[in-house]
Design a protein around this motif. Structure first.
Motif, PDB file in Angstrom:
ATOM      1  N   PRO A 187       0.797  -1.239   0.000  1.00 37.78           N
ATOM      2  CA  PRO A 187       0.000   0.000   0.000  1.00 37.78           C
ATOM      3  C   PRO A 187       0.820   1.276   0.000  1.00 37.78           C
ATOM      4  O   PRO A 187       0.462   2.255  -0.648  1.00 37.78           O
ATOM      5  CB  PRO A 187      -0.840  -0.121   1.275  1.00 37.78           C
ATOM      6  CG  PRO A 187      -0.906  -1.582   1.550  1.00 37.78           C
ATOM      7  CD  PRO A 187       0.416  -2.129   1.100  1.00 37.78           C
ATOM      8  N   TRP A 188       1.923   1.287   0.759  1.00 39.27           N
ATOM      9  CA  TRP A 188       2.706   2.514   0.910  1.00 39.27           C
ATOM     10  C   TRP A 188       4.125   2.381   0.353  1.00 39.27           C
ATOM     11  O   TRP A 188       4.851   3.361   0.310  1.00 39.27           O
ATOM     12  CB  TRP A 188       2.790   2.920   2.384  1.00 39.27           C
ATOM     13  CG  TRP A 188       1.462   3.211   2.979  1.00 39.27           C
ATOM     14  CD1 TRP A 188       0.741   4.367   2.866  1.00 39.27           C
ATOM     15  CD2 TRP A 188       0.662   2.330   3.776  1.00 39.27           C
ATOM     16  NE1 TRP A 188      -0.451   4.263   3.538  1.00 39.27           N
ATOM     17  CE2 TRP A 188      -0.523   3.017   4.110  1.00 39.27           C
ATOM     18  CE3 TRP A 188       0.837   1.035   4.247  1.00 39.27           C
ATOM     19  CZ2 TRP A 188      -1.527   2.445   4.885  1.00 39.27           C
ATOM     20  CZ3 TRP A 188      -0.163   0.463   5.015  1.00 39.27           C
ATOM     21  CH2 TRP A 188      -1.320   1.162   5.329  1.00 39.27           C
ATOM     22  N   ALA A 244      -3.939   4.192  -0.952  1.00 38.85           N
ATOM     23  CA  ALA A 244      -3.270   3.032  -0.370  1.00 38.85           C
ATOM     24  C   ALA A 244      -4.177   1.809  -0.377  1.00 38.85           C
ATOM     25  O   ALA A 244      -3.737   0.689  -0.678  1.00 38.85           O
ATOM     26  CB  ALA A 244      -2.818   3.349   1.056  1.00 38.85           C
TER      27      ALA A 244
END
Length: 326
Positions: A187-188, A244
């Motif tokens: 996600p990040w 995200a």
């Protein structure tokens, strides 16, 4: 009265609630918006707060709340350190860890943190070095339990083998992503680790064998199973999920899981997030779920999920491992 469940974690001197209040949201950038959420969590028996040096403003907001309420002795604080810096600069070293602790302790208005985790890994750093640093901080009374967020179980095993061979305290807590939604992308960026999905059964089995506490972040798929979005709205997912979440969880298999949650929730007379939360606690892991919300009343629903029992067949159905009636 709240029906919260608690568990003991080695080197934490208070029972730890099975649900943690997550503080990475924008509501925690200011003390005045954070306080009602933290009050709502504590009113439901959620005595454990998940935060991090990286969460902009969150530690300051929590510290103001603790000071105003005078309830530090009631609360279990979990914070994280050594997140990579600008442009991915690695910070898993003693100088950065101790600098982050000093800043966190000042912001949180406390001189100790109950559970302290590395926020990311740097595989180039021997795991034993981190064990030595955390043992020193524990001996100084600065931290209680310690461990890592986003470390693979192999790296945690390496750290603990070092600890055992040197008569030191091992990692006793891990915080990977875990939940019904399988994580299809980082996600990040920067080395996020998940133990969700069929490909990570070996990691889950290791955690079961070790009985290590798993502090599951994004336990509801970062809003995937919040109940705000319906399973027939995949084409409009960007209206409900942030970047995200879209990167990490937006895929047809997870929308089918959502559809099955909706189906089972309707049958049982409960909410979608309660079904997804009940699934997490049905996985025979020593699991704790981090839950973020902007509405304190939702904590009551989360707590109710602790008493919602799923059959093995229902759990398998939700996770696409069986069809209804199998």
């Amino acid at each position: 009265m709240p029906n919260m469940n608690y568990a003991n974690i080695p080197y934490v001197d208070k029972p730890v609630s099975r649900i943690l209040a997550g503080t990475a949201g924008r509501e925690f950038t200011k003390p005045e918006t954070a306080a009602p959420i933290l009050d709502g969590a504590l009113a439901q028996g959620i005595n454990t707060i998940d935060t991090a040096r990286k969460y902009a403003g969150a530690e300051h907001s929590i510290g103001c709340w603790l000071e105003e309420r005078g309830n530090r002795a009631q609360v279990v604080l979990l914070s994280k350190c050594a997140h990579p810096g600008l442009f991915g600069r690695k910070r898993v070293n003693e100088k950065a860890i101790r600098a982050d602790f000093r800043k966190s302790a000042r912001q949180l208005h406390t001189d100790y943190i109950d559970i302290y985790l590395l926020h990311r890994d740097d595989p180039e750093v021997p795991a034993g070095e981190v064990v030595e640093i955390f043992n020193a901080m524990h001996a100084e009374g600065k931290i209680g339990a310690f461990g890592a967020s986003n470390w693979t179980h192999q790296r945690i095993r390496e750290a603990n083998e070092y600890a055992y061979s040197h008569n030191l305290i091992p990692f006793t807590v891990s915080s990977p992503n875990f939940g019904l939604a399988e994580q299809i992308g980082d996600p990040w960026g920067g080395g996020c680790v998940t133990i969700s999905g069929p490909e990570n059964e070996d990691a889950r089995q290791w955690y079961r064998q070790q009985d290590m506490p798993v502090i599951a972040y994004s336990s509801l798929g970062r809003g995937m199973f919040s109940g705000k979005m319906k399973s027939n709205q995949m084409d409009a997912a960007n209206q409900f999920l942030d970047a995200a979440a879209l990167k990490g969880y937006c895929c047809p298999r997870n929308f089918e899981r959502l559809r099955r949650c909706e189906e089972l929730a309707a049958r049982k007379g409960c909410k979608v997030p309660q079904i997804a939360m009940a699934w997490l606690f049905a996985q025979h892991l020593n699991a704790f779920a981090v839950v973020s919300t902007s509405k304190p009343a939702r904590f009551a629903q989360n707590v109710e999920a602790l008493n919602l029992n799923l059959t093995q067949q229902e759990a398998r159905y939700l996770n696409l491992e069986a069809e209804q009636g199998d």
